[in-house]
Design a protein around this motif. Structure first.
Motif, PDB file in Angstrom:
ATOM      1  N   CYS A  14       0.872  -1.205  -0.103  1.00  0.00           N
ATOM      2  CA  CYS A  14      -0.139  -0.185  -0.122  1.00  0.00           C
ATOM      3  C   CYS A  14       0.825   1.297  -0.081  1.00  0.00           C
ATOM      4  N   ASP A  16       0.073   3.813   2.096  1.00  0.00           N
ATOM      5  CA  ASP A  16       0.225   4.490   3.527  1.00  0.00           C
ATOM      6  C   ASP A  16      -0.342   3.341   4.770  1.00  0.00           C
ATOM      7  N   LEU A  18       0.145   2.925   7.979  1.00  0.00           N
ATOM      8  CA  LEU A  18      -0.647   3.406   9.046  1.00  0.00           C
ATOM      9  C   LEU A  18      -2.284   3.562   9.081  1.00  0.00           C
ATOM     10  N   ALA A  19      -2.657   4.353   7.613  1.00  0.00           N
ATOM     11  CA  ALA A  19      -3.835   4.646   7.422  1.00  0.00           C
ATOM     12  C   ALA A  19      -4.541   3.447   7.111  1.00  0.00           C
ATOM     13  N   LEU A  20      -3.817   2.435   6.450  1.00  0.00           N
ATOM     14  CA  LEU A  20      -4.275   1.214   6.037  1.00  0.00           C
ATOM     15  C   LEU A  20      -4.696   0.049   7.310  1.00  0.00           C
ATOM     16  N   ALA A  22      -5.177   1.437  10.338  1.00  0.00           N
ATOM     17  CA  ALA A  22      -6.270   2.011  11.050  1.00  0.00           C
ATOM     18  C   ALA A  22      -7.631   1.579  10.410  1.00  0.00           C
ATOM     19  N   PHE A  23      -7.739   1.446   9.124  1.00  0.00           N
ATOM     20  CA  PHE A  23      -9.180   1.102   8.471  1.00  0.00           C
ATOM     21  C   PHE A  23      -9.327  -0.313   8.995  1.00  0.00           C
ATOM     22  N   ARG A  32      -3.292  -3.143  17.318  1.00  0.00           N
ATOM     23  CA  ARG A  32      -2.357  -2.718  16.150  1.00  0.00           C
ATOM     24  C   ARG A  32      -1.115  -3.016  17.143  1.00  0.00           C
ATOM     25  N   ARG A  55       4.671  -0.205   2.946  1.00  0.00           N
ATOM     26  CA  ARG A  55       4.716   0.761   2.070  1.00  0.00           C
ATOM     27  C   ARG A  55       5.656   0.399   0.760  1.00  0.00           C
ATOM     28  N   ASP A 111     -10.781  -1.740   0.364  1.00  0.00           N
ATOM     29  CA  ASP A 111     -10.234  -0.834   1.363  1.00  0.00           C
ATOM     30  C   ASP A 111      -9.700   0.386   0.709  1.00  0.00           C
ATOM     31  N   PRO A 112      -9.277   1.283   1.509  1.00  0.00           N
ATOM     32  CA  PRO A 112      -8.957   2.574   1.139  1.00  0.00           C
ATOM     33  C   PRO A 112      -7.776   2.709   0.319  1.00  0.00           C
TER      34      PRO A 112
END
Length: 124
Positions: A14, A16, A18-20, A22-23, A32, A55, A111-112
């Motif tokens: 991905c 990001d 941390l963002a993924l 978190a999702f 986490r 990343r 997912d995002p």
């Protein structure tokens, strides 16, 4: 005779981590990993399975169901109520492709970061 192996980790590329992470943490309630950072983040499951997010420079999201950028894999999650789970995932930022072939048995989301995953009706 096949070798005995146990799946211990799944890692998703991905842009990001941390963002993924978190999702998926918000969607699943998984813990986490304390050493998560901007290059590699993770979630720990009670059964020992680890879901990692790494990343990748110039990450390109899969295009499902179009195969111009293949999905390569997808995750399935069991939920008791598909409608309730759908509302929650869309609130968290998941996408829902128009093409849905599972009728009332499963639903496809992204997912995002664009990875497709499915919710399947089942006991949790």
């Amino acid at each position: 005779m096949p070798m005995r192996m146990k799946l211990t980790a799944i890692t998703l590329d991905c842009a990001d981590p941390l963002a993924l992470a978190a999702f998926y943490q918000q969607a699943t309630g998984l813990e986490r990993h304390p050493k998560s950072d901007a290059d590699f983040a993770g979630l720990s499951c009670a059964d020992g399975l680890f879901i990692g997010f790494q990343r990748v420079d110039d990450y390109r999201a899969p295009r499902w169901p179009d195969q111009t950028v293949p999905q390569q894999f997808h995750l399935d999650f069991a939920v008791e109520d598909l409608d309730e789970a759908e509302v929650r995932l869309l609130e968290l930022g998941a996408g829902m492709p128009r093409h849905q072939s599972g009728e009332d048995r499963w639903r496809v989301f992204t997912d995002p970061a664009g990875h497709p995953f499915c919710l399947v009706r089942g006991s949790v």
